[in-house]
Every structure is written in structure tokens, then in C-alpha cells.
Design an enzyme around this catalytic site. Structure first.
Site, PDB file in Angstrom:
ATOM      1  N   GLN A   6      14.819  13.207  34.701  1.00 44.29           N
ATOM      2  CA  GLN A   6      15.601  14.351  34.239  1.00 44.29           C
ATOM      3  C   GLN A   6      16.620  14.686  35.318  1.00 44.29           C
ATOM      4  OE1 GLN A   6      14.609  15.904  30.940  1.00 44.29           O
ATOM      5  NE2 GLN A   6      13.781  13.812  30.925  1.00 44.29           N
ATOM      6  N   ALA A  47      12.477  24.364  26.919  1.00 44.55           N
ATOM      7  CA  ALA A  47      12.505  22.926  27.177  1.00 44.55           C
ATOM      8  C   ALA A  47      13.894  22.462  27.617  1.00 44.55           C
ATOM      9  CB  ALA A  47      12.052  22.192  25.930  1.00 44.55           C
ATOM     10  N   HIS A  48      13.984  21.194  27.957  1.00 47.37           N
ATOM     11  CA  HIS A  48      15.242  20.661  28.526  1.00 47.37           C
ATOM     12  C   HIS A  48      16.410  20.740  27.538  1.00 47.37           C
ATOM     13  CE1 HIS A  48      13.740  16.301  27.485  1.00 47.37           C
ATOM     14  NE2 HIS A  48      13.578  17.122  26.483  1.00 47.37           N
ATOM     15  N   ASN A  49      17.568  21.009  28.112  1.00 47.26           N
ATOM     16  CA  ASN A  49      18.837  21.002  27.372  1.00 47.26           C
ATOM     17  C   ASN A  49      18.980  22.127  26.349  1.00 47.26           C
ATOM     18  OD1 ASN A  49      18.405  17.928  28.214  1.00 47.26           O
ATOM     19  ND2 ASN A  49      20.597  18.353  28.034  1.00 47.26           N
ATOM     20  N   SER A  57      16.809  20.856  23.499  1.00 44.70           N
ATOM     21  CA  SER A  57      18.160  20.770  22.936  1.00 44.70           C
ATOM     22  C   SER A  57      18.415  21.771  21.817  1.00 44.70           C
ATOM     23  CB  SER A  57      18.435  19.355  22.423  1.00 44.70           C
ATOM     24  OG  SER A  57      18.339  18.433  23.473  1.00 44.70           O
TER      25      SER A  57
END
EC number: 2.3.1.191
Lengths: 315, 315, 315
Positions: free
Chosen positions: B187, B228-230, B248
Site C-alpha cells: 500500500q 478502508a483504503h482509498n 474506494s
């Protein structure tokens, strides 16, 4: 602080030399505290208040009791938020007495001990824990690593607090301005944890906006549990993993909440109530010793019956 | 790095001296980045990409734009995962400049400050916090105890981050091999937190796989929230306790999410949307200013009506 | 310890010089361990036990096998709880060997390393982490900041543990007295984490009451996940954000659990099962490779169908 002076800071002009020491709810405020009425439904409380002064809209000025000063403003809750900052204690004290540590207590390396705090006998405070200013901890209590206890909180005797848990973080309180800015309501209360309490890992228990978030004696709390500001857990309550309590909710004695169950705020649950896993409580429960499940919530037997009826829809 | 060289490390032979600096999505990749097409549904993005090179299956080689190098492989996503490791920065930098600390900022004991980091004026960083390498923090920001800010993240001014919160931990990303091994997608992005943001205790906000997980200005996040990521949270969003956002997902301005509510990934929620407690969002919400509830999700009024219909099944 | 001596501490008089080393379940107990029968449904296990001694009610004394000593008491589970304290290791060891640290391992500042622990080669242990006594960590493992690993736990090689995670906190175990006091069952087991495991931020994985909570090889765990005592995750399981597992639940190989899904305790899930987000598992799943959703749980396709039938109630 003098009432006139503090109000001047937020551009309210009112002539009064009343000494004020803090903010509080209508029912709890003393003659040296300021309270507020935002929501009409608390108007009965206004008539009973002993607050020294109350923030109210023009229309409710007439309802303010005789011995209470009415501070008329358009948005009482927002004004309260603006005032709250001036009553907030320092984030960190730099002056004060060193922490008093009882006999046979083991403070491990890399522990921060705040000013004017006090830890009893036979305790262990493990590495990486943070004990803020003016904290009091009883005897025989074990605090595992990387726990944070914010300033002014108290923890009783014979307690176990597991690693990563946070006690006394700010409650989630803010007022909205008309332009979409959020004004923090400084959380000037604390958390009090009773005796013989065990709290799991990575929980968060927020300090009260005013007064205390209260964890009674003998309470058992599992991991990753969230307890919002001003909740009251009476003696013997059990909260299992990932439970979430919204603000100002009271659990009476021996309430049991299953995994991932939750409550809305400002409600009360009767003694010996059981909420099954995932149950979601949105209204007060007044009858003791019953079992509930589901979201929306039903009596447990009814919920099971309902689920079997729902399943029949597949046929 | 030279494209040929890096591909050689994973046993792909391709003759190109293109200089590559990282990985990215088809739409965001620059001419010095490598992208990938795994899922056919993104084939339109392939035609628009400005990536220097793209990992594709043989069948899509013909769709790769003229100025982009096609790297043909059987499993593009898995190949991406294998490549990601080579673009990962060091876990800890041992060289670099000491952290720059602004005037009147209080760094308490037992705080780790990474290399090339920068903290503004009038901040407090409490004991036990970890500020990784190349982190930037604005002015007047308070970081409570035992907070972890991973490398390369940025936090704005006037923020409050409560104890135990983790900002910048790795997103949950990995590719599966045919034999059941999971290959980590490093990441390599970061988290950026805007100004006037308050984040509760024991939250986790993951860094982006590529680019940034973004927390906008004025956002309020309660305790034990997982982002969470993004994800992108635009200005003024409010997430209450134990909310979970999958990867996302974009929340537009002033979205409010109730306790324990959650979203699936790769979706977008319109401005001023309210999701009630426990709501589960699985599709994008395009119309602004509506209130939703339940899982599956319904408009709030419909959900209430549906619950009363369901309850009638008991009769 | 001698059986007579330890029983005397809780006012049970029984003449036996059997050496006992701990407590265990009926099926796992060895001839030097004490077990218990509280719940009639485990009576078959009683007949198979190899325990040196068993706590039983008077009525089951006759079912205790010949080579096992029957310790007759009114409340076996409560008596077990009372005994468990005497087998608990010290919270912190003050004597023992310094931690052994492998080549090229980076122990950053403000890390606590317990006695008799051992960390392999090429590891990084970041600031603020706590590695308890008698902990073993393999090679190439990265432990981010403010992680707590309680005593006696083991972590394999090639693992990544993200910030704030707690491994080995006490399981949520206690017996009730008739007067409403909870007696802690000391959690004398541990957690073992296999190789190539990644665990997200602010998770909690509880140590076993007896034996081990087991995280198999290749497991991937996202953020804020709660794993209760004595769970077993076999190789390749994936748990996404905010999953909660109750005690003594076994996930077989490659089980995938979606966000906020959960299980009740004492059940087993077949290999390659997928539980969708928010799924709630209350019974064992015996058939492998199926997909499930909802609470109550249905096969995923059935759940979708059911939701569409439920939605029709609105018409």
C-alpha cells in the site's frame, strides 16, 4: 469566572457578577452553573432548574425561574458549545504535584503519570500506558500496556483494564452553525469506573460532556466496546464484544448485552434485561428480566417466531 | 527504476528503458507509472489511460493505447501485487532530517518522531504516539496518547486525534495465487486529513494502495470507526461510533452515517445523505439529501413502513 | 502443586497427593490436570477423560472414570473459576533471561521486551510496542507501533501486525455466584499465530482459557476485528473489517468472512465457506464451499430471494 466576562467573549452583553464554574444540564446545574434549553421537550426541566443562568430563546425567557438569569440568544445549543471552551481544563497540566504511588505498586517503563494523580497499592501499570492529570486509581488494579486514561477520570480497586483501551476520550458532541461548521462542545466531565471491573482490549469509553460517564461495580466489558458520553452502567452489567452504546443511555443493574448489540441514546434499560447479539435498542425498556433480540427489537421468543414467519416467505 | 529491470525480477522479459516511479489505476497513472487491467469492466478506462505501461492479458493487448507499453501476462492483478513490493518505501527510514517542530509545540515523553517529518505551531503530541517518516502535521493540532501515524501521511491544522487511533495502516489488499497463497499489494499511497477534523479513539484509517485516502475539512469521526483504503470523505461528513467503510468509497459533502452503519466498496454517496444506525449501503446513492436505513437499504420512511408490515407477520 | 493443597485454598477437603499442573477441558486434560463437568451435555466427554481429577456435582460422581479423582462440589464451573487463579502465571516476570534478538532485527525506542522472550532475524518492532514474557516471534516479522503481545504468545515468521493490535488479552470468562458476583476464570492459555499472517490495526485476539487460540498460516485479518478465546482459524482464512468471532469457534481452511459479520461461539465452519458482510452464524456449517448471508443466516442466493420477497410487503 464572572458571568458578564465570559459572555463578553462570545459577544453577548449582560450585566451580572454571578460567579460561574461550569456548564450543566437543567436538572443537574447548581446556582454557579450555566444551563441551556434548546429542545422544547425539556421545558418542564426549565421550571425546575436551579442553574445560576440559562441560555434560552426569546420565546422561553418567560419560563425561566425567578432565581435564574435568562441569557437570551438565538441558538442556545450553539452558544453553549461556544461557552464550553472557556470551561475546559488544560489538555496537559505542566504544574502540580507528582503522582502519588501506593506501596508495592509497579509502574513499568515508558508510563506517563500526570500531575496530581494518585495510584493505590499493589497495582501494576504496564509499559506505554498514559495516566493523565488528576486521575485516581484504587488498589490492586492492573492496567495493561498502551492503555490511555484521560485527565480527571477515576478507576476503582480490583480492576483489570486490558491493552489499548481508552478511558475518558471526548464524547462526540458539537453544535452546527448555519454555514455547516461544527463547534465542539468541550467535554468537561469525566469517567468513573467502580471496583471489581474488567474492561477488555481496545475499548473506548468517552468522558461526559458534563458530570460523569459511570461504570458501576462488578461490570464486565469485552473487547472493542464503545461507550459514549454520559452513559451509566449500573452494577453487574455485562457487555460482550463490539457492543456500542450511544450517549446518555442508562443500563440498570445486571443488564447483559450480546455481541455487536447496540443502543440509541437517551434511553434506559431495566435491570436484568438481556439483549441478544445484534439486538438494537431504540426505546427504553421498563420491564425488568426480559430477553430481547433483533433490530427492530422484539421479545426474544417473538423475534424467533417472527424469523420463522419471515423464512416462510421463501415458499 | 527501469521497466526492463523491474520486470526481470518477476521473470517477465521485456525490452524497455522506460523509467517507472510507481503503480496506479488506469485513469490516474502518469507516463511514468505502470497500471493494470484485470476486470473487463474497466476496459473503457484502458482506452483512456496515460500509463507508461499496462499489465494486460493477451486478449486485451490490442486495446492498449499507442503510447502505452503492453506488458502481457496471465494474471495482471497478481503480477501487480508482485511488482508492488519493489515500489514500497522502507518501513522505517534510518537516514534523513530530524523532525521540524513549530513554535510552542509540546512533544511529550516517549513520542517517536520519524525522519523528514514536520509538525506545526501550538501542537501537542502526547506520550506514546508514533509519528512516522515524512509525516506533516499543521498548526494547533492535538494528538492524544498512543496514536500511530504511519509514514507519508498528512494531518491538517486545528485537528484533534484521540488516543489509540491509527492513521495510515496498510489497506487490506492482496492477490490470490492458484495455490491459495495471498500476495500482498503493498500500500504505497497515504492518508491525508484536512483541517478542523476530530477523530475519536481507537479508529483505523487505512492508507491508499495508490494515491490517497482522503479525510476532508471539518469531518467528525467517532470512536472505533474503520475506514478502508482509498476512501474519500468530503468536507463536513460525520461518522458515528463503529461505522465501517469498505475500500474506494466516496462520501460527498456532509454525509452523516449513524452508529454501526457501513458501506460496501467502490461506491459513492450523494451530498447531505443520512444513513441511519446499522444501515448497510451496497450501491451508490445519487440523489442528495435523502435519509436511508436498513440492510438491505431503503428510504428511511419506507424502511419504517416495511418494519411495521413485517411485524404484522406475527399475527 | 499437590491436589489436596490447592483444594484446601478453596475450602474443599480431599486427601490426594496427585501433582497437578493446570486446568483443562475433559477431552484435552492430561493425568496431571483438573477438569470439570458443569453442563450435562458433555457427559460423554466425562467418560473419555484422562484428567487426573474432575470437578463434578454429586449426581455425576458415578460417571467419573476409574483413574480419575472425582472432586464433588455444588457448582463445578464456579469452583473451576476459583481454582484458575492459582494456576495463573505472574502478570509480569521480574526474573528470567533477557530477550534474545536475532541478527539484523530492529528494536526501536520505547519497546518493552519481556523476560525469556525471543525474536528472530530481520524483524522490526516499532516504538511503543509491548512484547510480554516468554513470547516467541519468528523471522522477517514486522510489528508496527503500539502493538501489545501478552505473555506466552507466539507469532510466526513473515508476519505483519499493524499498530494498536492486541494479541493475547484475557478471554471473556467468568462464573457467576448466586449473589451476583462474577469470579474470573484466569485465562492461562495463549495465542499462537502462524507464518505469513497479516493482522490489521486495533484488532483484539484473546488468549485461550486453556490451550491456545490459533491463527493458522497465511491468514489475513483486517482492522478492528475481535477474535475471542479458543477460536481456531485454519490456514488461509480471511476476516475483513470489524468481524467478531465468539469463543471456541473454528473456521476451517480458507473461510472468508465479510465486513461486520460474526459468529456465535462453540461452532465450526466448513472449508471455503464465504459469509457475506453482516452475516451472523449461529450454527455450525458442515458443507464446504457455500456462500451464506444474513442474520438469521441463509444461503446467499436464498437470502437475496428472501429480501426481494420481503420488499414486496411494501406493496
Amino acid at each position: 469566572m464572572i458571568l458578564s466576562d465570559i459572555l463578553k467573549k462570545i459577544d453577548i452583553s449582560l450585566n451580572s457578577n454571578l460567579r460561574v464554574s461550569g456548564l450543566n444540564t437543567l436538572l443537574d446545574a447548581s446556582e454557579n452553573e450555566i444551563s441551556f434549553l434548546e429542545n422544547k421537550k425539556y421545558i418542564k426541566d426549565l421550571s425546575k432548574t436551579k442553574a445560576g443562568a440559562v441560555l434560552v430563546k426569546k420565546e422561553f425567557e418567560k419560563n425561566v425561574p425567578e432565581n435564574t438569569i435568562a441569557i437570551v440568544c438565538e441558538e442556545p445549543y450553539l452558544t453553549l458549545a461556544r461557552l464550553s471552551k472557556f470551561f475546559a481544563p488544560k489538555v496537559i497540566e505542566t504544574q502540580g504535584n507528582d503522582c502519588i504511588i501506593g506501596e508495592n505498586t509497579n509502574i513499568m517503563s515508558n508510563v506517563y503519570l500526570g500531575k496530581d494523580s494518585k495510584i493505590g497499592k499493589n497495582c501494576t501499570i504496564m509499559s506505554g500506558s498514559f495516566i493523565g492529570d488528576n486521575v485516581s486509581i484504587g488498589d490492586n488494579t492492573t492496567i495493561y500496556s498502551n492503555v490511555s486514561v484521560y485527565r480527571d477520570c477515576t478507576i476503582g480497586s480490583d480492576c483489570i483494564i486490558h491493552a489499548g483501551t481508552v478511558i475518558g476520550s471526548d464524547g462526540f458532541g458539537f453544535a452546527h452553525t448555519k454555514t455547516g461548521k461544527y463547534i465542539k462542545i468541550y467535554q468537561n466531565g469525566n469517567v468513573t469506573v467502580g471496583n471489581d471491573v474488567e474492561i477488555g482490549a481496545n475499548c473506548s469509553i468517552d468522558r461526559a460532556a458534563f458530570n460523569s460517564t459511570i461504570i458501576g461495580n462488578g461490570v464486565r466489558i469485552d473487547n472493542l466496546v464503545h461507550i459514549a458520553h454520559n452513559c451509566v452502567l449500573k452494577d453487574g452489567c455485562i457487555l460482550t464484544g463490539q457492543v456500542g452504546l450511544s450517549g446518555s443511555t442508562t443500563l440498570n443493574e445486571f443488564v447483559i448485552m450480546g455481541g455487536q448489540s447496540a443502543t440509541a441514546g437517551h434511553l434506559e434499560i431495566a435491570p436484568f434485561t438481556t439483549i441478544a447479539a445484534r439486538g438494537g435498542v431504540t426505546k427504553s425498556i421498563t420491564e425488568p428480566k426480559k430477553q430481547w433480540a433483533g433490530f427492530p427489537l422484539f421479545e426474544h421468543r417473538q423475534w424467533l417466531k417472527l424469523q420463522s414467519r419471515i423464512a416462510k416467505l421463501l415458499k
